[in-house]
Write an enzyme that holds these catalytic residues in place. Sequence first.
Site, short mmCIF file in Angstrom:
data_model
loop_
_atom_site.label_atom_id
_atom_site.label_comp_id
_atom_site.label_asym_id
_atom_site.label_seq_id
_atom_site.Cartn_x
_atom_site.Cartn_y
_atom_site.Cartn_z
N GLU A 257 0.82 -1.21 0.00
CA GLU A 257 0.00 0.00 0.00
C GLU A 257 0.86 1.26 0.00
O GLU A 257 0.57 2.23 -0.70
CB GLU A 257 -0.94 0.02 1.22
CG GLU A 257 -1.98 -1.08 1.24
CD GLU A 257 -3.10 -0.90 0.21
OE1 GLU A 257 -3.13 0.10 -0.51
OE2 GLU A 257 -3.95 -1.82 0.14
N ARG A 261 0.69 3.81 -3.11
CA ARG A 261 0.07 5.12 -2.83
C ARG A 261 1.12 6.20 -2.60
O ARG A 261 1.03 7.29 -3.16
CB ARG A 261 -0.84 5.03 -1.59
CG ARG A 261 -1.96 4.04 -1.78
CD ARG A 261 -2.97 4.13 -0.66
NE ARG A 261 -3.78 2.92 -0.59
CZ ARG A 261 -5.03 2.87 -0.19
NH1 ARG A 261 -5.64 3.96 0.20
NH2 ARG A 261 -5.68 1.73 -0.14
N ASP A 390 -4.76 -9.60 -8.34
CA ASP A 390 -4.97 -8.62 -9.41
C ASP A 390 -3.75 -7.89 -9.98
O ASP A 390 -3.34 -8.10 -11.12
CB ASP A 390 -6.04 -7.59 -8.99
CG ASP A 390 -5.85 -7.02 -7.58
OD1 ASP A 390 -4.79 -7.25 -6.99
OD2 ASP A 390 -6.77 -6.33 -7.09
N GLU A 524 -12.33 0.55 -9.91
CA GLU A 524 -11.97 -0.41 -10.98
C GLU A 524 -12.89 -0.39 -12.20
O GLU A 524 -12.44 -0.54 -13.34
CB GLU A 524 -11.88 -1.83 -10.40
CG GLU A 524 -10.72 -2.06 -9.44
CD GLU A 524 -10.93 -1.47 -8.06
OE1 GLU A 524 -12.09 -1.12 -7.73
OE2 GLU A 524 -9.94 -1.34 -7.31
N THR A 610 -0.91 0.96 -10.25
CA THR A 610 -2.20 0.37 -9.88
C THR A 610 -3.04 1.31 -9.01
O THR A 610 -4.21 1.05 -8.77
CB THR A 610 -2.01 -0.99 -9.18
OG1 THR A 610 -3.26 -1.65 -9.11
CG2 THR A 610 -1.42 -0.83 -7.80
C1 DMJ Z 1 -6.47 0.60 -4.86
O1 DMJ Z 1 -5.73 0.91 -3.75
C2 DMJ Z 1 -5.61 -0.01 -5.91
O2 DMJ Z 1 -6.27 0.05 -7.11
C3 DMJ Z 1 -5.26 -1.43 -5.64
O3 DMJ Z 1 -4.59 -2.06 -6.71
C4 DMJ Z 1 -6.45 -2.27 -5.27
N1 DMJ Z 1 -7.61 -1.53 -5.09
C5 DMJ Z 1 -7.63 -0.26 -4.47
C6 DMJ Z 1 -8.92 0.46 -4.75
O4 DMJ Z 1 -10.01 -0.34 -4.85
#
Ligand code: DMJ
Length: 633
Positions: A257, A261, A390, A524, A610
């Site tokens: 995370e 982020r 994912d 998503e 992501t």
């Molecule tokens: C986000 O923090 C990112 O997209 C992560 O890959 C998984 N999903 C959350 C949001 O749903």
Amino acid sequence: MTAPALLPPSGRRIPAPAPGAASFPHHRATLRLSEKFILLLILGAFITLCFGAFFFLPDGSKHKRFDLGLEDVLIPHVDGMGRAGRQSVRRKEESLRSRIRADHERALQEAREKLRKSREELRAEIQTEKNRVAQRLRGREAAAPPLPPVPVPRPGGVDDGDPGDPRVREKRDKIREMMKHAWDSYRQYGWGHNELKPLARKGHSTNIFGECKMGATIVDALDTLFMMGLHDEFRDGQAWIEQNLDFSVNAEVSVFEVNIRFIGGLLAAYYLSGQEVFKAKAVQLAEKLLPAFNTPTGIPWAMVNLKSGVGRNWGWASAGSSILAEFGTLHMEFVHLTYLTGNPAYYQKVMHIRKLLAKMERPNGLYPNYLNPRTGRWGQHHTSVGGLGDSFYEYLLKAWLMSDKTDTEARKTYDDAVEAIERHLIRKSNSGLTFIGEWKNGHLERKMGHLTCFAGGMFALGADGSPGDKAGHYLQLGAEIAHTCHESYDRTVLKLGPEAFKFDSGLEAVAVRQNEKYYILRPEVIETYWYMWRFTHDPKYRQWGWEATQAIDRYCRVSGGFSGVKDVYSSNPTYDDVQQSFFLAETLKYLYLLFSSDDLLPLDSWVFNTEAHPLPVLKNKRVPVDVFSPCSG
Ligand code: DMJ
């Protein structure tokens, strides 16, 4: 006759007796030798004893500390000091005693804390410490020479993106206004906290950020503010980061995370704005994450304490495993860190993970979600393109794109993985909806998560360059997933998608369990609409995006920001009272891009991580030769 020289086992000659010297019978000579030997032994033992006594008998000087009271009586000069002198000695003695007591207390406390920890945690700590020492030693021996400095890529398309059409512009302005409301509310009620509780109007945090005030929303939102032209807000965020963002805190954070982020957010802010502070902070944080890789296999722990560097895994993960989507979603950011700093360590860490995975057997060609970082073995054989799996697949494709399509190893790994996913996980429902299920211990669960909906965009993004001229097929697959996910929104009361939906017993694209009916402002589905829009310009994607925008504004907006809702099938939903940082980083950004022209962050120059943070493609000629070579690292 000269006596023969005696040859001891060592081969050194013992001189024969001089001529004329009294000769002794041979056995006498042997006896004298062994006597000497015994004497030597006794002498040696005596010396060892003295030595031992010197080192191992209790240290008299230390005892003095305890015996100060006796000294008062026994040592004449203390006597001679008089009452005042003696009192001062006693005070010193008392202070020494309390220091010793405090030391003991602290040691006891530490021992108690250690005892409270599970065996697993203790082992992990010991292992991490061992690895850290080993690495330090290795590092000293072979400090890799830094890579040469490289020019910073600054592709265009970072602002404007005016769609031209006034009706589209109006929608885009609405999304910008929503961003401003989310930001201003956070600014007012949650500033510096990780996230916002928009109803309670105060800060919010979860264990992924280690419960410390690290301003996750600020870092996550920066690039969205920048591209929307909210420059005052951007500067405000930058000032907070300059003055307050500190990673020397005793916080146990999620490596994944924090990478997607914070490092992703800071790097994107750096590339968009050119402000050095963002790069510097990203590198500082990355340094703090490196100890997480100190495991027997090099597969990082899920969590690391930023201060101590001690890592561990989530208690809920199968057999102490690390998670595929977590350790497999570091590549983009870490390659950029190496690119910007010249420090090969980041690149080597992620390439090591890739190599290790390449060597492993995969059941049916699928990657299980769990991998034990101690043994290097898979945990439970669960495979998912949604939660836990994912972004691992996403980053294989994006590693290739980010390398200007030179990292063909990543592309091949992606293609093979997608082929296995299609064969084993993708099915059509009775009414013809394409869905991606989850593989659990040998059978397919006919359930799809909201998180899985990102895959529509991924298939479309990967269509160009797919093997066997299957570009059309993958674009079509992307469109089918987008359609299914839109259905999951459309079949609810609020027109917002549930967390997970089934394709079972006559039910299609709807949530069954109460605890899967929530919507937490996730991006998503909108992400997939945007990619599909970019590749097809089919107006339905803008229409679907607008439906979602209106639903969010109607049902999730409150006066203190935006909140998730607990049941998308209820006309009177309750709020979860969390404004997620990814709502500003991703959901609103993808919506804004959907209603912008394609020259805002064009996909041949930018790759989105992501968390929707755009990082520039590292064009081949600008990349240090070995960064994308599969043989390096
Ligand atoms: C986000 O923090 C990112 O997209 C992560 O890959 C998984 N999903 C959350 C949001 O749903």
